[in-house]
Structures are given as C-alpha cells and as structure tokens.
Design an enzyme around this catalytic site. Structure first.
Site, PDB file in Angstrom:
ATOM      1  N   CYS A 208      -3.463   8.128   7.119  1.00 56.62           N
ATOM      2  CA  CYS A 208      -4.124   6.820   7.053  1.00 56.62           C
ATOM      3  C   CYS A 208      -3.265   5.771   7.767  1.00 56.62           C
ATOM      4  O   CYS A 208      -2.102   6.014   8.060  1.00 56.62           O
ATOM      5  CB  CYS A 208      -4.320   6.391   5.601  1.00 56.62           C
ATOM      6  SG  CYS A 208      -5.276   7.542   4.596  1.00 56.62           S
TER       7      CYS A 208
ATOM      8  N   HIS B  13      -5.956  -0.580   4.424  1.00 56.39           N
ATOM      9  CA  HIS B  13      -5.564   0.842   4.391  1.00 56.39           C
ATOM     10  C   HIS B  13      -6.806   1.643   4.758  1.00 56.39           C
ATOM     11  O   HIS B  13      -7.687   1.838   3.925  1.00 56.39           O
ATOM     12  CB  HIS B  13      -5.064   1.170   2.988  1.00 56.39           C
ATOM     13  CG  HIS B  13      -4.567   2.582   2.787  1.00 56.39           C
ATOM     14  ND1 HIS B  13      -3.500   2.879   1.969  1.00 56.39           N
ATOM     15  CD2 HIS B  13      -4.993   3.783   3.260  1.00 56.39           C
ATOM     16  CE1 HIS B  13      -3.295   4.195   1.946  1.00 56.39           C
ATOM     17  NE2 HIS B  13      -4.197   4.775   2.723  1.00 56.39           N
TER      18      HIS B  13
ATOM     19  N   THR C 217       0.856  -1.185   0.000  1.00 53.46           N
ATOM     20  CA  THR C 217       0.000   0.000   0.000  1.00 53.46           C
ATOM     21  C   THR C 217       0.895   1.238   0.000  1.00 53.46           C
ATOM     22  O   THR C 217       1.873   1.320   0.732  1.00 53.46           O
ATOM     23  CB  THR C 217      -1.047  -0.024   1.136  1.00 53.46           C
ATOM     24  OG1 THR C 217      -2.081   0.906   0.811  1.00 53.46           O
ATOM     25  CG2 THR C 217      -0.469   0.303   2.501  1.00 53.46           C
TER      26      THR C 217
END
Lengths: 206, 160
Positions: free
Chosen positions: B29, B46, B23
């Site tokens: 995040c 995520h 990711t």
C-alpha cells in the site's frame, strides 16, 4: 445462490467453512507435530468476515512483528494459505532441525529460513490434501514465500489480492496450542469470493 | 492539544495545528502525506490499489484507490481552506512483501506509479519518498511542520 460478497454467506455455509478449516488445520498440525516431536493442538477454528483493519487487529495488530509464510493455492479453491509464526514456534522448529534455537526472529540464517519455509510447504500440502479428499477437489499448491515483518504489511498482501472487489476479507483462523498454552501462531485459509461458490457447491451447501 | 489521528487501510484523514497523523504497517500500500505549509492543513491517505476504473460494482470505498482517494482528499483540504499552490507531497510504501517470480503480484510498483500519476494530475510536487524494496513501513506525519517519520522493523526510523 451465488456468493457476490463475503457478507452474503449464511450460517450453514459458515459452519461448513469452519469444518473445512478444522479438517485442513488438523491435518497440517499433525504434520507439524510429527516433525517437531511435540504434541500440538489447534483451537476450534473461527470463520471471520471482517474489514481489512479489523482483520489485522483480529490476528494480532498492525505493528506486531511476525513471520508470514504465504502459499498461493489454485484449482477448485483459489486463494491463499497464510501461516503466521511467532518467535516461540520458530524457535521450536529451528531447534528441532538444527539443535539450537535462534537468538531472535531477525537472526535466522539462510538454512533456518529455508527450513521454516519447508515446514510451511509440508503443512500447506497437508492442509490442502485433507480438504481435497473431503470434497473430491483438485487443488494445486504453489511454492511458499516467507517474510518477517509487521503483521499489517504482511496481511496487506491478501487484503490487496482478495479484497479488490469488496472491503472485507474472509479467513478461517486457527490458533495453535502447545502444552495447553495458546502460542498465538496461526494458520489462515483465505479463499477468493469466486472460488467459494465452487467449494460450497462441492460440499452441498451452495 | 492536538489529536493523534489513525489512518486505517483504505482511509484518509485530515489534521491541522498540532495534530499527528499515523498510518501503520504499509506493505504494498502507499501512504501519501499532503501538507500545505501556509495553513498547516494536512492530509494522510492509505491506498491499497492503483485504479478504481476496473471495479464495476459500487460497493467499495473510493478511499481504497490512488485515482479516487487523492483527488477526494485534496478537495476536502481545499474546502477547509488549503491553498492548492502551497501543497507538497511525501509518499511511502509500495514494497514487495513476498518475493515471487510472478510479476503479476508486484502491486507495490503499480501503486507507486499510480500515486505519482494521480499527484501529477493534481499538480502536486513530491518532495520526498521512501518507496519500493521489500519491507513494511509505519508513517507518522506532524501537521505543525510537515515532518514525516518512516519506521520499519529492519531499517529503524528515519525522517523524510
């Protein structure tokens, strides 16, 4: 009609937003041009309504390293202006103020960083002034904040703040052009959904 | 040959064997790797936001929130044969990308707390983390051994 999500915008409203971007970014670019003493143009703005991942791809891809200058705006439009400055534009601005260009984007010193921040401040002020005159609106501009990092991480900030109610972002995207070359530096206007109704109402297309 | 599985924002994916899960550019995040060493079943999530309960209308994905994404991903891993008791977590992200005096915008810290709370509720221990501070991170997770690499523009690469 009330806009509940960005996908609800019709063609005419998109056209009006594109014109808002055109006027705002035109004014901001004029400010930049006169500061650096170089002719800088903007391409015709794009109005994008994209999911988060596609939005990041559209502005350069998640791992591209770039300078992001974020300016929150509030009042008759709530949201953000985000400047994404590439190395070549940063070099141009730094050279103008300090006489020599930085080695790279990570070697900027405090004075150079604050000059870039101030440039963002001036450009955001110009952008917002043009829009507020257009529609008789009051818009306040907050102090700019800047970081140099991966584009995906930078764009996660508007995604988080604007995207809470849906899975898409709306942004009006302007590419800058110097000497006929597109320099991939951008100005984004990201209004919140709630303030779109007000903006479109003032412009007569709610 | 394993696959390279790209996990987007508000997304999770499950791999196994010699799959590699990636990711990109976590800012505020959080990336959460769940690894079952007994079966090699591995999930990477995520998330963007801590809490789904304030979101009243239903047109947003459960993969966006810590409190919904992590239980969903764990459920799927268990359905594929993962052993709850063998699963361990590694987490990264939760940065403050833009320093402001206004703490309302410190979503990174709230995300870190929400992911930790969700994992505690699921009784999954966190064995490594690289969270907070002020820079973006790309997370790469090898399903064959549970190794996780964090790369960032300022700090380079490291394993956690």
């Amino acid at each position: 009609m009330s806009i509940g999500k960005y996908e609800d915008l019709n063609e005419m409203q998109i056209d009006v937003l594109r014109e808002v971007g055109n006027i705002g970014s035109g004014n901001a670019t004029t400010a930049l041009s006169s500061m650096v003493g170089k002719m800088i143009d903007i391409q015709v703005p794009k109005v994008e309504v994209l999911d988060f991942n596609a939005a990041i791809e559209a502005v350069g891809g998640p791992e591209k390293v770039i300078a992001g200058i974020l300016i929150r705006i509030n009042g008759d439009i709530d949201g953000m202006i985000m400047f994404l400055f590439e190395q070549n534009l940063i070099s141009l601005i730094v050279q103008t103020f300090f006489g020599s260009a930085p080695q790279d984007i990570f070697s900027l010193n405090e004075a150079e960083l604050s000059a870039l921040n101030e440039m963002g401040n001036i450009m955001a002020g110009s952008y917002v002034n043009a829009i507020s005159q257009l529609a008789g609106m009051t818009i306040d501009v907050e102090v700019p904040v800047m970081t140099i990092d991966m584009l995906g991480a930078i764009m996660s900030v508007p995604a988080i703040e604007m995207g809470e109610m849906g899975d898409k972002l709306l942004f009006i995207d302007n590419n800058m052009v110097i000497d006929q070359t597109c320099i991939d530096s951008k100005m984004l206007l990201l209004p919140t959904i709630d303030s779109l109704d007000n903006l479109l109402g003032k412009l007569g297309v709610a | 040959m394993g696959q390279k599985l790209i996990v987007g924002i508000s997304d999770w994916k499950i791999g196994r064997g010699d799959d590699v899960l990636v990711t990109y550019a976590l800012g505020s995040c959080i990336g959460t790797c769940l690894y079952d060493r007994t079966t090699g079943i591995s999930g990477l999530s995520h998330i963007m936001l801590p809490d789904s309960t304030a979101i009243i209308d239903g047109h947003t994905t459960r993969m966006k929130f810590a409190d919904t994404a992590l239980p969903d991903m764990l459920e799927k891993m268990k359905a594929m044969g993962a052993m709850q008791g063998a699963i361990k977590a590694k987490i990264a992200g939760g940065a403050i990308m833009f320093q402001t005096s206004n703490s309302k915008f410190n979503i990174g810290q709230r995300n870190i707390e929400a992911v930790k709370a969700a994992l505690q509720k699921l009784r999954i221990p966190i064995i490594a983390e690289d969270t907070g501070l002020n820079y973006g991170r790309t997370m790469t997770f090898w399903a064959e051994n549970g190794a996780v690499e964090i790369s960032s523009t300022v700090m380079g690469k490291k394993m956690i």
